[in-house]
Design a protein around this motif. Structure first.
Motif, short mmCIF file in Angstrom:
data_model
loop_
_atom_site.label_atom_id
_atom_site.label_comp_id
_atom_site.label_asym_id
_atom_site.label_seq_id
_atom_site.Cartn_x
_atom_site.Cartn_y
_atom_site.Cartn_z
N GLN A 258 0.83 -1.20 0.00
CA GLN A 258 0.00 0.00 0.00
C GLN A 258 0.87 1.26 0.00
O GLN A 258 0.54 2.25 -0.67
CB GLN A 258 -0.93 -0.01 1.21
CG GLN A 258 -2.03 -1.07 1.11
CD GLN A 258 -2.86 -1.20 2.37
OE1 GLN A 258 -2.39 -0.89 3.47
NE2 GLN A 258 -4.10 -1.67 2.22
N LEU A 259 1.98 1.22 0.74
CA LEU A 259 2.93 2.32 0.71
C LEU A 259 3.44 2.55 -0.70
O LEU A 259 3.51 3.70 -1.19
CB LEU A 259 4.10 2.01 1.65
CG LEU A 259 5.32 2.94 1.54
CD1 LEU A 259 4.99 4.31 2.12
CD2 LEU A 259 6.52 2.30 2.27
N ASN A 261 1.99 1.65 -3.52
CA ASN A 261 0.91 2.15 -4.37
C ASN A 261 0.68 3.65 -4.17
O ASN A 261 0.49 4.40 -5.14
CB ASN A 261 -0.38 1.38 -4.08
CG ASN A 261 -1.56 1.84 -4.93
OD1 ASN A 261 -2.49 2.44 -4.44
ND2 ASN A 261 -1.50 1.57 -6.22
N ASN A 262 0.74 4.10 -2.92
CA ASN A 262 0.58 5.52 -2.65
C ASN A 262 1.68 6.34 -3.32
O ASN A 262 1.43 7.43 -3.86
CB ASN A 262 0.59 5.77 -1.14
CG ASN A 262 -0.66 5.24 -0.46
OD1 ASN A 262 -1.70 5.07 -1.08
ND2 ASN A 262 -0.55 4.98 0.85
N MET A 265 1.05 6.44 -7.12
CA MET A 265 -0.04 7.37 -7.42
C MET A 265 0.44 8.82 -7.31
O MET A 265 0.12 9.66 -8.16
CB MET A 265 -1.20 7.12 -6.47
CG MET A 265 -1.97 5.84 -6.73
SD MET A 265 -2.88 5.89 -8.29
CE MET A 265 -4.02 7.22 -7.94
N ALA A 266 1.20 9.12 -6.27
CA ALA A 266 1.67 10.49 -6.08
C ALA A 266 2.59 10.92 -7.21
O ALA A 266 2.57 12.09 -7.64
CB ALA A 266 2.40 10.60 -4.74
N LYS A 274 -5.71 11.19 -9.57
CA LYS A 274 -5.53 11.35 -8.12
C LYS A 274 -6.87 11.54 -7.43
O LYS A 274 -7.08 11.02 -6.32
CB LYS A 274 -4.62 12.55 -7.85
CG LYS A 274 -3.15 12.27 -8.18
CD LYS A 274 -2.28 13.48 -7.96
CE LYS A 274 -0.82 13.15 -8.29
NZ LYS A 274 0.07 14.33 -8.16
N GLY A 277 -8.65 7.92 -8.11
CA GLY A 277 -8.02 6.77 -7.47
C GLY A 277 -7.34 5.76 -8.36
O GLY A 277 -7.27 4.59 -7.99
N ASP A 337 -1.91 -2.52 -4.89
CA ASP A 337 -2.83 -2.94 -3.83
C ASP A 337 -3.21 -4.41 -3.96
O ASP A 337 -3.61 -5.04 -2.98
CB ASP A 337 -4.10 -2.09 -3.85
CG ASP A 337 -4.00 -0.89 -2.91
OD1 ASP A 337 -3.01 -0.82 -2.16
OD2 ASP A 337 -4.89 -0.03 -2.94
#
Length: 517
Positions: A258-259, A261-262, A265-266, A274, A277, A337
């Motif tokens: 998840q880290l 993936n974040n 995305m960023a 953004k 999602g 994810d």
């Protein structure tokens, strides 16, 4: 309702065709229509609104709006139809359950075959409800085994049953199609004017196999996320589990995925992505997991050297240790994810090797040899289940092929795009006019995810075949609680949907299809 015992043998004669106006009251008369290597098990009239599909895990998947063949946010009740259940037995070891549903009013003159999911083993009733509701005569099959039984669960049915494996691979779908066409002609006193196939996952692979082996069975085929070549694809599904079993230091927690993936995305999501999602263009994302490497002591906000190594190998996919070639690419960026590296096997993929390829329920997946075992499995299953890039006979017949896949699928759309390009090159100018690929931002495996997953596959293929309108742009929706909350255009590859910069991000009218920059 007419119910026939499983062993009933019908008299070997056929009555004259029913008149076009008599079909509404003549379901029962179909029992007198002789079929080769087949037994009628049930013929009944199902009244409008009376059908309720058996409740299984598959039902929950198929009733999601993203799986609705006509793109309906909510499935409407069924119209009245004639239900014909048949068991096909082309060999002594074949028991292929098949059903053909025939609208009693408003038949549009066309036929729809509905593809399966997973290891099959059940009929796709919810897809059939959609089809008959759109006016189609519809057919589905369990591909020759019953997944509700211990011996029919997963890939177990292939153990010691080579004929059942052939039924699963291609024979069941083809014989279902031939039989359905015969029943349709008998019931309506005329043949279907057009025939379509729609399926995703296994159903997508089934569609490719139909196009390759039986190019005249269907005029239009919709292929979602086809696991082709399936040996290579299932090898990739085992890869992260095998890798992290072989070396426990490569195991990665869900929190670390998840880290990652974040961070992806960023770094790579557009303003629209953004907000909604997902990545709009994962193939253009330049983020590398090493950018999250811990500078000192490990924390929850960084990746260790082993975690970076693990993630890099998941993105890459398994390689043949002798040649160094990638066997099947790993998933696209933006789908982290869904990653897993916990030392466990993916059951659906494991069954392919354990039962179908090696015929050994005790086969130890942790000993998988990425050179010889993949080659052996390919040699044994490839002739049955792999589809090469020569679909030219299907195109010459006038067939149209629409492929689609989600960017958040574990199956990387870049692999399907490569296959699509190969098909086009092989077919030449004919293929360019006869095949299209749609890649869908934010969609998971066949449905779901944060993207717009709901669109009319049936409408797209019918418009193409009947009206010559190729699917360059398809409007899709995101549905929540049965209501459309967002729309977006899906673009024929390689084009992508670009936001105009000022309109409503939730409206398809604010986007246009454009070539990647």
């Amino acid at each position: 309702m007419l119910t026939l015992a499983a062993g009933t043998v019908l008299a070997a004669f056929a009555l004259p065709f029913l008149s076009s106006g008599a079909h509404a009251d003549d379901c029962a008369s179909l029992a007198h229509f002789a079929l080769s290597d087949a037994t009628y098990t049930k013929i009944e009239t199902v009244e409008a609104g009376a059908w309720h599909s058996p409740q299984t895990q598959l039902t929950r998947i198929m009733t999601s709006s993203g799986m609705n063949l006509a793109g309906h946010p909510v499935q409407a009740p069924n119209p009245a139809f004639c239900r014909v259940a048949i068991t096909l037995h082309p060999t002594q070891d074949s028991r292929i359950r098949t059903e053909i549903w025939l609208p009693l009013r408003g038949w549009n003159g066309k036929f729809l075959g509905v593809g399966n999911f997973g290891w099959a083993g059940s009929l796709m009733y919810d897809g059939m409800v959609t089809g008959v509701g759109e006016g189609y005569a519809v057919a589905s099959t369990d591909t020759g085994h019953d997944s509700s039984t211990p011996e029919g669960e997963g890939g177990r049915f292939t153990l010691g049953h080579p004929e059942k494996l052939i039924d699963y691979a291609y024979r069941a779908d083809h014989l279902m199609t031939v039989t359905a066409r015969q029943i349709i002609r008998r019931f309506y006193a005329k043949p279907a004017s057009h025939a379509y196939w729609i399926g995703c996952s296994l159903g997508g692979l089934e569609g490719l196999i139909e196009a390759r082996r039986y190019p005249k069975d269907y005029d239009g085929i919709v292929v979602g996320a086809p696991p082709n070549p399936i040996v290579n694809f299932n090898a990739e599904q085992l890869w992260a589990g095998w890798m992290s079993y072989d070396d426990p230091a490569l195991r990665v927690s869900r929190q670390k995925f998840q880290l990652l993936n974040n961070a992806v995305m960023a770094a790579c999501a557009s303003p629209v992505g953004k907000r909604q999602g997902f990545l709009d263009e994962p193939d253009r994302c330049g983020f590398e997991p090493r950018q999250l490497l811990c500078k000192g002591q490990e924390t929850s906000g960084c990746l260790t050297d082993n975690e970076v190594k693990s993630v890099e190998q998941i993105y890459r996919g398994p390689i043949n240790p002798e040649t160094g070639k990638v066997i099947f690419p790993g998933p696209a960026k933006g789908s982290e994810d869904g990653f897993s590296a916990d030392g466990k096997a993916f059951p659906v993929a494991l069954d392919l090797f354990k039962y179908a390829a090696f015929q050994n329920p005790d086969w130890d997946w942790t000993t998988l040899n990425w050179d010889t075992d993949i080659a052996t499995a390919t040699r044994r299953l490839g002739p049955l289940l792999h589809v090469d890039d020569n679909l030219t006979p299907f195109f010459r017949h006038g067939g149209r092929l629409l492929m689609y896949i989600g960017w958040n699928d574990g199956h990387n759309p870049e692999q399907l795009a490569s296959y699509y390009q190969s098909v086009i090159r092989h077919a030449g100018p004919t293929g360019r006019d006869s095949a299209r690929l749609i890649t869908i931002p934010g969609m998971g495996h066949c449905h779901g995810g944060a993207g717009c997953d709901t669109f009319s596959k049936l409408g797209a293929i019918d418009d193409w075949v009947v009206r010559g309108q190729s699917p360059e742009t398809i409007i899709a929706a995101r549905v929540s609680d049965g209501k459309v909350i967002r729309t977006r255009p899906l673009c024929a590859w390689p084009k992508v949907a670009r936001y105009d910069g000022h309109g409503d991000m939730d409206q398809a009218s604010s986007f246009a299809c454009a070539m990647p920059r």
